[in-house]
Write a protein that holds these residues in place. Structure first.
Motif, mmCIF file in Angstrom:
data_model
loop_
_atom_site.group_PDB
_atom_site.id
_atom_site.type_symbol
_atom_site.label_atom_id
_atom_site.label_comp_id
_atom_site.label_asym_id
_atom_site.label_seq_id
_atom_site.Cartn_x
_atom_site.Cartn_y
_atom_site.Cartn_z
ATOM 1 N N UNK A 88 49.836 63.362 -44.869
ATOM 2 C CA UNK A 88 49.918 64.744 -44.254
ATOM 3 C C UNK A 88 51.128 65.253 -43.500
ATOM 4 N N UNK A 89 52.502 65.178 -43.888
ATOM 5 C CA UNK A 89 53.447 64.990 -43.040
ATOM 6 C C UNK A 89 53.642 66.725 -42.466
ATOM 7 N N UNK A 90 53.179 67.565 -43.291
ATOM 8 C CA UNK A 90 53.410 68.943 -42.830
ATOM 9 C C UNK A 90 52.328 69.542 -41.707
ATOM 10 N N UNK A 91 51.238 68.596 -41.504
ATOM 11 C CA UNK A 91 50.173 69.049 -40.636
ATOM 12 C C UNK A 91 50.468 68.676 -39.252
ATOM 13 N N UNK A 92 50.004 69.332 -37.983
ATOM 14 C CA UNK A 92 49.957 68.720 -36.819
ATOM 15 C C UNK A 92 49.732 67.590 -36.566
ATOM 16 N N UNK A 93 50.372 66.854 -35.833
ATOM 17 C CA UNK A 93 50.217 65.326 -35.491
ATOM 18 C C UNK A 93 48.904 65.194 -34.542
ATOM 19 N N UNK A 94 48.116 64.353 -34.513
ATOM 20 C CA UNK A 94 46.942 64.235 -33.741
ATOM 21 C C UNK A 94 47.444 63.749 -32.615
ATOM 22 N N UNK A 95 46.754 63.902 -31.542
ATOM 23 C CA UNK A 95 46.990 63.339 -30.041
ATOM 24 C C UNK A 95 46.050 62.139 -30.103
ATOM 25 N N UNK A 96 46.760 61.061 -29.679
ATOM 26 C CA UNK A 96 46.003 59.776 -29.517
ATOM 27 C C UNK A 96 44.862 59.819 -28.474
ATOM 28 N N UNK A 97 43.687 59.369 -28.561
ATOM 29 C CA UNK A 97 42.670 59.154 -27.748
ATOM 30 C C UNK A 97 42.935 58.468 -26.345
ATOM 31 N N UNK A 98 43.867 57.439 -26.461
ATOM 32 C CA UNK A 98 44.175 56.562 -25.273
ATOM 33 C C UNK A 98 43.293 55.328 -25.411
ATOM 34 N N UNK A 99 43.926 54.280 -25.134
ATOM 35 C CA UNK A 99 43.225 52.895 -25.097
ATOM 36 C C UNK A 99 41.800 52.857 -24.339
ATOM 37 N N UNK A 100 41.832 53.231 -23.378
ATOM 38 C CA UNK A 100 40.762 53.037 -22.695
ATOM 39 C C UNK A 100 39.477 53.866 -22.921
ATOM 40 N N UNK A 101 39.965 55.368 -23.295
ATOM 41 C CA UNK A 101 38.720 56.075 -23.599
ATOM 42 C C UNK A 101 38.256 55.553 -25.298
ATOM 43 N N UNK A 102 39.088 55.218 -26.005
ATOM 44 C CA UNK A 102 38.858 54.993 -27.374
ATOM 45 C C UNK A 102 38.068 53.713 -27.336
ATOM 46 N N UNK A 103 38.386 52.563 -26.472
ATOM 47 C CA UNK A 103 37.568 51.376 -26.319
ATOM 48 C C UNK A 103 36.347 51.620 -26.039
ATOM 49 N N UNK A 104 36.118 52.341 -24.963
ATOM 50 C CA UNK A 104 34.843 52.235 -24.374
ATOM 51 C C UNK A 104 34.137 53.266 -24.933
ATOM 52 N N UNK A 105 34.451 54.239 -25.673
ATOM 53 C CA UNK A 105 33.735 54.955 -26.766
ATOM 54 C C UNK A 105 33.300 53.894 -27.732
ATOM 55 N N UNK A 106 34.056 53.411 -28.346
ATOM 56 C CA UNK A 106 33.782 52.517 -29.526
ATOM 57 C C UNK A 106 32.785 51.407 -28.930
ATOM 58 N N UNK A 107 32.805 50.727 -27.955
ATOM 59 C CA UNK A 107 31.813 49.759 -27.303
ATOM 60 C C UNK A 107 30.616 50.443 -27.117
ATOM 61 N N UNK A 108 30.286 51.428 -26.503
ATOM 62 C CA UNK A 108 29.159 52.142 -26.443
ATOM 63 C C UNK A 108 28.530 52.556 -27.848
ATOM 64 N N UNK A 109 29.159 52.828 -28.741
ATOM 65 C CA UNK A 109 28.717 53.149 -30.062
ATOM 66 C C UNK A 109 28.399 52.028 -30.751
ATOM 67 N N UNK A 110 28.999 50.819 -30.616
ATOM 68 C CA UNK A 110 28.870 49.442 -31.312
ATOM 69 C C UNK A 110 27.480 49.021 -30.661
ATOM 70 N N UNK A 111 26.980 49.387 -29.266
ATOM 71 C CA UNK A 111 25.682 48.995 -28.883
ATOM 72 C C UNK A 111 24.626 49.854 -29.468
#
Length: 220
Positions: free
Chosen positions: A98-121
């Motif tokens: 999707x090179x013509x679409x607006x590029x997504x903004x990264x969630x950021x390491x800390x937010x992404x990891x903490x969200x994923x760990x909570x959801x993994x639980x």
């Protein structure tokens, strides 16, 4: 869903994704080796049987448990993977398809990891809660359906959060809940296939980028 599946398979096998693929396989194997070593050490401490046959039965039971754990824990591993690699995977998928679409903004390491760990639980607790149903005829379907819902919810919302705020991402998923939920069956079923399930975390990350793009394009 079929189109997204083939696109994600192409992504997983492409040279651009090779480094992430090796990391994904390495992470998955490392987690399960850690579980294996931990259980073996625990058993070596719990020498409760004085008969050889008792030790043999314990070893066999442990082996069966570990094989079952390899499949049972895969959805939780996928949830953790989302936090560690989703931004990298999503960026590469967007650039490639999707090179013509607006590029997504990264969630950021800390937010992404903490969200994923909570959801993994949450994934682990839900799987533990429904584990007894496996002993009934409908149990396998219940387990797959639950993981399809949980994985589709997490991966879709985390991909969507690269393009919109949390509330908008959740609202988009809910307004398209039947299709998003159905899409979750693909990675949930693939996670049950031996060997192939090692690459399912990477596949799921790429797959839900394509699902998000399709849903957003068809939403008003």
């Amino acid at each position: 869903m079929i189109n997204a599946t083939f696109k994600a398979l192409g992504d997983v096998l492409s040279p651009e994704f090779r480094s992430i693929l090796l990391k994904a396989i390495g992470l998955t194997l490392a987690l399960f080796i850690a579980v294996l070593v931990g259980v073996e050490v625990l058993i070596s401490w719990l020498t409760i049987f004085s008969w050889a046959w008792g030790d043999t039965l314990l070893a066999i039971g442990t082996g069966v448990f570990l094989v079952a754990a390899f499949f049972f824990l895969m959805p939780a591993v996928m949830a953790i993977f989302a936090g560690l690699f989703l931004d990298d995977v999503a960026a590469r998928v967007e650039q490639r398809h999707y090179p013509g679409d607006r590029v997504g903004v990264p969630l950021g390491g800390f937010k992404a990891v903490t969200t994923a760990l909570q959801f993994a639980a949450v994934v682990l607790l839900v799987n533990l809660a429904i584990l007894p149903s496996v002993f009934f005829a409908f149990g396998a379907f219940v387990l797959v359906a639950a993981n399809a819902y949980l994985l589709s919810r997490e991966f879709f919302e985390m991909v969507a959060m690269r393009h919109m705020d949390v509330d908008a991402a959740r609202a988009l998923r809910k307004s398209n809940s039947p299709g998003v939920f159905a899409s979750g069956f693909v990675p949930a079923l693939l996670s049950l296939v031996p060997v192939l399930n090692l690459v399912v975390p990477l596949f799921a990350a790429s797959y839900f980028v394509h699902i998000f793009k399709q849903v957003r394009a068809s939403s008003p």
